[in-house]
Design an enzyme around this catalytic site. Structure first.
Site, PDB file in Angstrom:
ATOM      1  N   LYS A   1       3.307 -15.681   2.294  1.00 22.81           N
ATOM      2  CA  LYS A   1       3.177 -16.355   0.999  1.00 22.81           C
ATOM      3  C   LYS A   1       4.607 -16.641   0.536  1.00 22.81           C
ATOM      4  O   LYS A   1       5.046 -16.201  -0.529  1.00 22.81           O
ATOM      5  CB  LYS A   1       2.414 -15.428   0.030  1.00 22.81           C
TER       6      LYS A   1
ATOM      7  N   ASP B   1      -5.325  -6.808   5.863  1.00 28.09           N
ATOM      8  CA  ASP B   1      -6.507  -6.057   5.443  1.00 28.09           C
ATOM      9  C   ASP B   1      -7.615  -7.037   5.056  1.00 28.09           C
ATOM     10  O   ASP B   1      -8.781  -6.902   5.456  1.00 28.09           O
ATOM     11  CB  ASP B   1      -6.110  -5.187   4.232  1.00 28.09           C
TER      12      ASP B   1
ATOM     13  N   TYR C   1       0.819  -1.212   0.000  1.00 28.78           N
ATOM     14  CA  TYR C   1       0.000   0.000   0.000  1.00 28.78           C
ATOM     15  C   TYR C   1       0.855   1.266   0.000  1.00 28.78           C
ATOM     16  O   TYR C   1       0.377   2.356  -0.294  1.00 28.78           O
ATOM     17  CB  TYR C   1      -0.944   0.030   1.204  1.00 28.78           C
TER      18      TYR C   1
ATOM     19  N   ASP D   1     -11.026  -8.705   7.767  1.00 23.89           N
ATOM     20  CA  ASP D   1     -12.456  -8.612   7.446  1.00 23.89           C
ATOM     21  C   ASP D   1     -13.107  -9.996   7.447  1.00 23.89           C
ATOM     22  O   ASP D   1     -14.274 -10.139   7.820  1.00 23.89           O
ATOM     23  CB  ASP D   1     -12.673  -7.930   6.088  1.00 23.89           C
TER      24      ASP D   1
ATOM     25  N   ASP E   1      -3.221 -18.343   1.830  1.00 22.16           N
ATOM     26  CA  ASP E   1      -4.413 -18.966   1.232  1.00 22.16           C
ATOM     27  C   ASP E   1      -4.968 -20.044   2.168  1.00 22.16           C
ATOM     28  O   ASP E   1      -6.175 -20.153   2.384  1.00 22.16           O
ATOM     29  CB  ASP E   1      -4.118 -19.524  -0.169  1.00 22.16           C
TER      30      ASP E   1
END
Ligand code: NAD
Length: 360
Positions: free
Chosen positions: A191, A247, A141, A251, A223
């Site tokens: 990852k 992020d 980001y 959620d 994942d």
């Protein structure tokens, strides 16, 4: 203890839920004989209206001076098409930056009374008690180069994921410390089968583990973690991950608890010489313009943020537990707002705040 707290109610339901959160903070301070110095300042749309700036300099100065900041929410529909510098959300991003809060903590605890509000089967989520720690100031980001490029009539886009050892180390250190004070289990999410940033992440967190012999560290690919969070959330204690993974997964974690109005969050920075951790505490939800000003908003996410503030900024674990137990008592008594679909008539924002204070 003397607690220096800044409140930033912000916009929409932020004002209503912060009022109840402050009432609970005052009640718990009285009960445990702490003194409070509470200041209030402007942030977001209301700050733009009054000063032209979503984070006025006075607010910034007060936030830096305070031990902890309690925020409501920012955002008003009238600013949806405003230029980036004149948007309420810009104030929040600038506030996080000026406070240097690099670790975002999202506690997810399922309550027995709310098991039916979760889309997952009760037996899967019952007893879930985890914290997702998201690195907040680095990664894709913020990395450069970035942008949409046009060369010779061909369009492409680029973003850059970049992490330094120091950025990884400080957020992982906070996570180990959290795990040490809980059930002693830390899951690092990455990852590393594909990304070099993740390979460095895994190396740094593994090295750091030697400093925390009481904590068991395991690694999970992002994942697989997304899958395990819905298959078996009880297996987790503390999870730590880079910004974008956090992020997304935080959620997903939010869904486990029932309503968005229930969820607190804490963003932590460096430790002050006094021992207090700099922190920004806010419910996960936004300003909810659709229900603003109607005394309908669920204040429990904001009240849970008070518990998070007591625990993570001030180290007051007993006081934090008292607030969380009061929330649980109110939920068990069915004294909840409309979003939690009570069997009887729903309570108002003010009535739920009052019920938590009485339970305390
Ligand atoms: P939102 O979280 O404000 O609302 C989403 C839905 O959930 C709405 O139907 C709302 O009524 C409901 N809801 C949210 N909080 C609730 C509560 N405490 N009690 C009961 N119901 C609740 O998200 P949105 O509608 O996407 O965004 C509205 C505004 O908030 C936008 O301007 C957005 O930019 C801003 N926003 C701010 C933050 C923040 O301040 N941290 C976070 C998210 C969104």
């Amino acid at each position: 203890m003397h607690l220096k707290v800044l409140t930033l109610p912000g916009d929409g339901i932020g004002v209503e839920v912060t009022r109840e959160a402050v009432r609970v903070l005052e009640t718990v301070a009285r009960k445990f004989s702490h003194t409070l110095a509470i200041r209030e300042a402007l942030l977001g749309g209301v700050a733009i209206h009054k000063t032209g700036n979503p984070l006025p300099p006075e607010t910034e100065a007060l936030a830096i001076e305070a031990d902890a900041t309690l925020m409501g929410a920012v955002g008003l529909p009238e600013f949806d098409n405003a230029p980036p510098e004149k948007r309420p959300e810009k104030g929040l991003l600038a506030l996080r930056k000026c406070l240097g809060v690099f670790a975002n903590l999202r506690p997810v605890r399922t309550s027995k009374a709310l098991l039916d509000s979760s889309p997952l089967k009760n037996h899967l989520i019952e007893g879930t008690d985890l914290i997702i720690v998201r690195e907040l100031t680095g990664g894709i980001y913020y990395g450069s180069p970035r942008g949409i490029l046009e060369t010779d009539g061909r369009v492409s886009a680029i973003n850059t994921m970049h992490y330094t050892r120091e950025e990884i180390e400080r957020v992982c250190r906070v996570s180990f410390q959290l795990a040490r004070n809980r059930r002693g289990k830390l899951t690092s999410v990455d990852k590393s089968n594909v990304l070099e940033c993740s390979q460095l992440w895994r190396r740094v967190v593994t090295e750091l583990a030697t400093e925390f012999p009481g904590v068991t560290l395991d690694h999970l690919l992002v994942d697989n973690c997304a899958m395990q969070l819905v298959l078996n959330p009880r297996r987790f204690d503390v999870l730590v991950m880079e910004n974008m993974f956090g992020d997304i997964l935080s959620d997903e974690g939010a869904v486990l608890a029932g309503s968005i109005g229930m969820l607190p969050s804490a963003s932590i920075g460096d430790r002050r010489p006094s021992g207090v951790w700099v922190g920004l505490f806010e419910p996960v939800h936004g300003s909810a313009p659709d229900i603003a000003g109607q005394n309908k908003a669920n204040p429990l996410g904001a009240i849970g943020s008070v518990a998070a503030m007591l625990e993570y900024s001030f180290g007051l674990t007993q006081e934090a537990a008292a607030v969380n137990n009061a929330i649980e008592a109110v939920l068990n008594a069915g004294k909840v707002t409309a979003d939690l679909k009570p069997a009887g008539p729903p309570l108002t924002t003010v009535e739920v705040g009052q019920a938590v204070c009485e339970a305390l």
